[in-house]
Design a protein around this motif. Structure first.
Motif, PDB file in Angstrom:
ATOM      1  N   ALA A  91       1.443   0.080  -2.127  1.00 61.17           N
ATOM      2  CA  ALA A  91       0.031   0.399  -2.335  1.00 61.17           C
ATOM      3  C   ALA A  91      -0.612  -0.596  -3.297  1.00 61.17           C
ATOM      4  O   ALA A  91      -1.760  -1.016  -3.107  1.00 61.17           O
ATOM      5  N   PHE A  92       0.128  -0.994  -4.336  1.00 60.17           N
ATOM      6  CA  PHE A  92      -0.390  -2.000  -5.272  1.00 60.17           C
ATOM      7  C   PHE A  92      -0.614  -3.327  -4.563  1.00 60.17           C
ATOM      8  O   PHE A  92      -1.660  -3.979  -4.747  1.00 60.17           O
ATOM      9  N   ALA A  93       0.352  -3.768  -3.749  1.00 56.20           N
ATOM     10  CA  ALA A  93       0.212  -5.043  -3.052  1.00 56.20           C
ATOM     11  C   ALA A  93      -1.015  -5.044  -2.143  1.00 56.20           C
ATOM     12  O   ALA A  93      -1.732  -6.056  -2.047  1.00 56.20           O
ATOM     13  N   ARG A  94      -1.295  -3.919  -1.515  1.00 55.00           N
ATOM     14  CA  ARG A  94      -2.485  -3.831  -0.659  1.00 55.00           C
ATOM     15  C   ARG A  94      -3.756  -3.790  -1.512  1.00 55.00           C
ATOM     16  O   ARG A  94      -4.739  -4.457  -1.200  1.00 55.00           O
ATOM     17  N   HIS A  95      -3.694  -3.005  -2.602  1.00 53.54           N
ATOM     18  CA  HIS A  95      -4.864  -2.898  -3.480  1.00 53.54           C
ATOM     19  C   HIS A  95      -5.245  -4.255  -4.055  1.00 53.54           C
ATOM     20  O   HIS A  95      -6.432  -4.596  -4.137  1.00 53.54           O
ATOM     21  N   ALA A  96      -4.243  -5.035  -4.456  1.00 53.48           N
ATOM     22  CA  ALA A  96      -4.482  -6.339  -5.067  1.00 53.48           C
ATOM     23  C   ALA A  96      -4.648  -7.452  -4.041  1.00 53.48           C
ATOM     24  O   ALA A  96      -4.825  -8.617  -4.414  1.00 53.48           O
ATOM     25  N   GLN A  97      -4.589  -7.091  -2.755  1.00 51.87           N
ATOM     26  CA  GLN A  97      -4.758  -8.043  -1.659  1.00 51.87           C
ATOM     27  C   GLN A  97      -3.799  -9.230  -1.797  1.00 51.87           C
ATOM     28  O   GLN A  97      -4.177 -10.396  -1.685  1.00 51.87           O
ATOM     29  N   LEU A  98      -2.524  -8.886  -2.014  1.00 49.91           N
ATOM     30  CA  LEU A  98      -1.506  -9.917  -2.215  1.00 49.91           C
ATOM     31  C   LEU A  98      -0.916 -10.416  -0.899  1.00 49.91           C
ATOM     32  O   LEU A  98      -0.165 -11.398  -0.894  1.00 49.91           O
ATOM     33  N   GLY A  99      -1.224  -9.755   0.190  1.00 51.22           N
ATOM     34  CA  GLY A  99      -0.693 -10.173   1.483  1.00 51.22           C
ATOM     35  C   GLY A  99      -1.349  -9.389   2.598  1.00 51.22           C
ATOM     36  O   GLY A  99      -2.193  -8.521   2.371  1.00 51.22           O
ATOM     37  N   ARG A 100      -0.935  -9.704   3.819  1.00 49.65           N
ATOM     38  CA  ARG A 100      -1.499  -9.058   5.000  1.00 49.65           C
ATOM     39  C   ARG A 100      -0.577  -7.926   5.448  1.00 49.65           C
ATOM     40  O   ARG A 100       0.620  -8.153   5.695  1.00 49.65           O
TER      41      ARG A 100
END
Length: 334
Positions: free
Chosen positions: A207-216
């Motif tokens: 959820a953090f990776a999506r929130h921070a837009q770290l990848g697709r």
């Protein structure tokens, strides 16, 4: 015969061994929640085994829950079951043989320490295999995050339980700074290592990776996660397949932070006999552990050289709790 058990909230694994034999004479896994209490489950296992309780010389059980010792008894209130196990009651049910009850992580740790070298993955080959002995440390992500130390007296290891998994998470770079801020908002305050280094930690990291837009993310990721029986398993599967960039980042974060906390545990205990990352869960992200965990372990500034001398093992085996309980039972008759 000796009786060993690994008692969890979902299932209980029980086995009968003859001392000195490698394989169990009888082994069975039972659904814990289908039994009113442990005594009923134990009776069902013994009936299935066809083993007279008078033939059992010693028993030991690792139980997911806090262990409390009082005069004449040891009791464990199971964390995820409406059970309280009593060593005295089990001893009476088994005809008076010695009975040991320990927290499940102690059993897992003893199982890891006794594991053969060919069942381990060495993440720090520069340090050797720790064959000279010494104190050891065990960290085991699972439903929660278990940590324990094992004092070595020159002949055998003695467990020292802890609740180290609930210590404050400490970020080591700007991305982890952002992760801490995100989790504080999501959790409403304190963030422990257990919130990250456990089964549910994968969902938080994703959820953090999506929130921070770290990848697709994968196509239809939200729909697939909502429909999944185990969203955490879905995330680790995506990461292994390379099918979701956010899942890959989540697993990389998990592996590096696990190494950092293993290093923290090592600094507090100086385990010359090795640091063991143990349990079935770590097998699902072993590739990421190989890539990231040693880096996190050694990221300790002036003390990186000292930690570089410590063996760092992964023992990815969901039968460690049973193996450790067997080891405890054998101690009762030697």
């Amino acid at each position: 015969m000796i009786l060993a058990g690994d008692i969890g909230g979902t299932r209980a694994r029980l086995a009968l061994f003859a001392p000195g034999e490698g394989r169990a004479r009888v082994e069975r896994t039972l659904p814990s929640r289908e039994y009113a209490d442990f005594s009923v489950l134990l009776a069902a296992f013994l009936d299935h085994a066809g083993q007279p309780h008078t033939d059992i010389e010693a028993a030991a059980f690792g139980v997911a829950g806090p262990v409390v010792s009082t005069a004449g008894d040891t009791r464990v209130r199971a964390t995820n079951l409406p059970w309280t196990l009593s060593g005295a009651s089990i001893r009476e049910q088994l005809g008076g043989c010695p009975v040991r009850l320990v927290n499940d992580l102690i059993a897992v740790g003893l199982g890891a320490l006794a594991s053969p070298l060919d069942r381990r993955v060495n993440l720090n080959p520069e340090a050797g295999d720790g064959a000279t002995g010494g104190h050891a440390a065990v960290i085991a992500p699972g439903t929660g995050l278990g940590e324990a130390l094992f004092f070595h007296d020159g002949e055998r290891h003695h467990p020292m339980p802890s609740e180290g998994g609930h210590c404050d998470f400490a970020p080591n770079d700007t991305r982890e700074d952002a992760l801490l801020g995100y989790l504080r908002g999501r959790l409403g305050g304190h963030v422990s290592y257990e919130r990250i280094l456990s089964g549910d930690g994968f969902s938080s990291l994703y959820a953090f990776a999506r929130h921070a837009q770290l990848g697709r993310p994968a196509p239809n990721a939200e729909r697939e996660l909502a429909a999944a029986d185990d969203p955490n398993a879905r995330i680790t599967a995506w990461a292994q397949e390379g099918a979701d960039e956010c899942a890959v980042i989540a697993c990389r974060l998990f592996a590096r932070i696990l190494g950092a906390e293993a290093g923290n545990l090592a600094l507090k205990s100086l385990p010359t006999g090795g640091v063991f990352i143990a349990g079935g869960l770590v097998g699902h992200v072993l590739g990421f552990l190989r890539e990231q965990t040693l880096e996190g372990f050694l990221d300790k500034g002036r003390f990186a050289t000292m930690l570089g001398r410590l063996p760092l093992w992964v023992v990815a085996d969901d039968a460690l709790g049973l193996a450790g309980a067997r080891r405890l039972a054998e101690r009762e008759i030697t």
